[in-house]
Every structure is written in C-alpha cells, then in structure tokens.
Design a protein around this motif. Sequence first.
Motif, PDB file in Angstrom:
ATOM      1  N   SER A   1       0.814  -1.218   0.000  1.00  0.00           N
ATOM      2  CA  SER A   1       0.000   0.000   0.000  1.00  0.00           C
ATOM      3  C   SER A   1       0.845   1.264   0.000  1.00  0.00           C
TER       4      SER A   1
ATOM      5  N   ASN B   1      -9.798  -3.181   3.697  1.00  0.00           N
ATOM      6  CA  ASN B   1      -9.688  -3.155   2.240  1.00  0.00           C
ATOM      7  C   ASN B   1      -9.908  -1.720   1.745  1.00  0.00           C
ATOM      8  N   TYR B   2      -9.483  -1.460   0.513  1.00  0.00           N
ATOM      9  CA  TYR B   2      -9.522  -0.085   0.003  1.00  0.00           C
ATOM     10  C   TYR B   2     -10.950   0.409  -0.184  1.00  0.00           C
TER      11      TYR B   2
ATOM     12  N   ILE C   1     -12.215   1.751   3.107  1.00  0.00           N
ATOM     13  CA  ILE C   1     -11.551   3.007   3.474  1.00  0.00           C
ATOM     14  C   ILE C   1     -11.986   4.144   2.559  1.00  0.00           C
TER      15      ILE C   1
ATOM     16  N   SER D   1      -7.865   9.252   0.453  1.00  0.00           N
ATOM     17  CA  SER D   1      -8.278   7.848   0.588  1.00  0.00           C
ATOM     18  C   SER D   1      -7.071   6.915   0.584  1.00  0.00           C
ATOM     19  N   CYS D   2      -6.058   7.220  -0.231  1.00  0.00           N
ATOM     20  CA  CYS D   2      -4.857   6.377  -0.274  1.00  0.00           C
ATOM     21  C   CYS D   2      -4.051   6.497   1.015  1.00  0.00           C
TER      22      CYS D   2
ATOM     23  N   TYR E   1      -5.903   4.688   3.758  1.00  0.00           N
ATOM     24  CA  TYR E   1      -5.775   3.235   3.596  1.00  0.00           C
ATOM     25  C   TYR E   1      -4.421   2.752   4.088  1.00  0.00           C
TER      26      TYR E   1
END
Length: 330
Positions: A90, A183-184, A187, A266-267, A270
Amino acid sequence: MAMAALRREGRRILLSPTVPNPSPAAASAAVTRSSAISQPEMAPLGARSISTQVVRNRMKSVKNIQKITKAMKMVAASKLRAVQTRTENSRGLWEPFTALLGDAPSVDVKKNVIVAITSDKGLCGGINSTSVKVSRALHKLTSGPEKESKFVILGEKGKVQLVRDSRNSIEMTVTELQKNPINYTQIAVLADDILKNVEYDALRVIFNKFHSVISFKPTMVTILSPEVAEKESEAGGKMGDLDSYEIEGGETKSEILQNLAEFQFSCVLYNGALENACSELGARMSAMDSSSRNAGDMLDRLTLTYNRTRQASITTELIEIISGASALEG
C-alpha cells in the motif's frame, strides 16, 4: 495421607495405656502435647494447610494467565505476516502523491482537521498513547484565536483518551474499523464520508508507521484542500512536481486538484490504517512475550515459596510428634 497417619500414630503413642506410671512432669507434658496435636483435627478441614492452599491457587492463576498471553502472541504473529505484506504494497499508493503535490506539514491554515488512527483493542503496549500524545501536541500548535482545530478519531482507544480533555473538539469518531480485514473499498467510503461532513483547509493524518516488530514511528501526512493548494502554488510554495506538468483537456487546475486531493486522502487513510494495524500486531507480540516471561518468573518465585511453606509445615509436624514421644519416654 502420610501426615495423617503420622498424627494418628503420635496420638496412639501418647494415649497408650501400656505406658508404665509416667512421672507427673511427663504426664503433664503428654496431656499438653496431646491437646496441641488434637487441636488441628477439631479445626475446619484444610485450615492447617491454608497458606499452601493460597499459594497453590495463585500458581494456578498465573499459569492460566501465561497460557492466555502465549496464545495471544501466537495469534498476533500469525496475523502479522499477511498484514505486513499488504502494508508494504500500500505504500506505493500514496508515496507518488508526495512527489506530485509535495508535503507541507508547516503550512499555516485556519481550519485544521486531525485524523488520529488508533486501535480498537488494548494489550499492545504504548502504541495508542503515542498517537494520542502526538495528536494533542498538534492540536495545541494548530489552535488559536483565529484558528479552528478538530479531531476525527479512528479507533476506540483513541476516542477513550481524547474524549477526556478534548470532547468539544471531536468532530467525528469511527470504531470497529478493524473488525474485518481492511480493504480499500471500505476506506474509500469512510474517506468520502469524512470529506462530506468535515470542513477543512488541511487534513493531518496521524498513524504509527511500521518498521519492525519492536519498532514503529509516529507519522503525520498533510493533505491540503484544493483552494489552499492552489494558493500555495501561486504564492511560490513547494507543491512538488505538479507545476511542471501541462494540463490538457477541458478540466481546470482546480478540478484536477479536487480529484487528486480526494484520491490522495483515501490512499493515505488506507495506508495509515494498515500501517497502524501492523504496528499494533507487532506491539502486541512484544507485550505478550514480555508478559509470558514475567509470568514465568512469578511462577518460579511462587513455586519456591510453596515448597518452603510445605517443607516448614512438614518439619513442624514432625517436631511435634517427636517432642511428644520424647516427653513420654523421659
């Protein structure tokens, strides 16, 4: 059974009618020793060995605790490897945003939102206290007469600690984030919910970055709103490599910054959730390993105490029997 047989044998010797005319002193001593030896039999069952019984119960409790801590260490170790692999993968999602948009932790804005990522469970050392301590320090730095600083808390442990002194500054709380594997998609929905319900100029995400089983580092990542990012770019601030690219198509720079800011948040969220989960498992492994060792040391000390107490009890009873027999023979 052996000690009961010895006591019965001692009473038989003391009360035997075949003893030929003992002296008054010997008779008095015999009556005294007989009363002393008969007294425990009138006491409640187990009263004579109450000290050894207490130690034995304590040893049993420590053994049960040691089994639990060893099991928790094994469970954390089994989960750590899978989470660590996903965490390392990630990192490639949000690190390019740092090169593209830059990272401005010292930017001065009016509306700050501190996103503190903590765990829902305890027994993992000081990992949650570290995140809360950094969040509180950052809240003091970003607060002021013309500034507003709010908390968005992920995790039950961070909520419990921050609600004590920052109840009015908490804008949003989320718990049971790690109830299912992170999981993405999960998130991304959470990040979208935060962006819709919170007004911000800068989002500051705080989490523990995983380095090894015994090492984690508190980390902060800053995401600027599109308006602030554009102002910083126009004012000559450091905005990474974005200004070196040409914008094509019908989208404006503001629209591109808006999309990039949402995707970046969001990244980062996550990766922060995975990093914190990985750090939590590593810290729990270390904490449970230390607890198991401490339980073993305590068990050794209790075993020594138990053996000494039991030996002292046996020695005392033998002395009583021998003293009674010697008094009759004298």
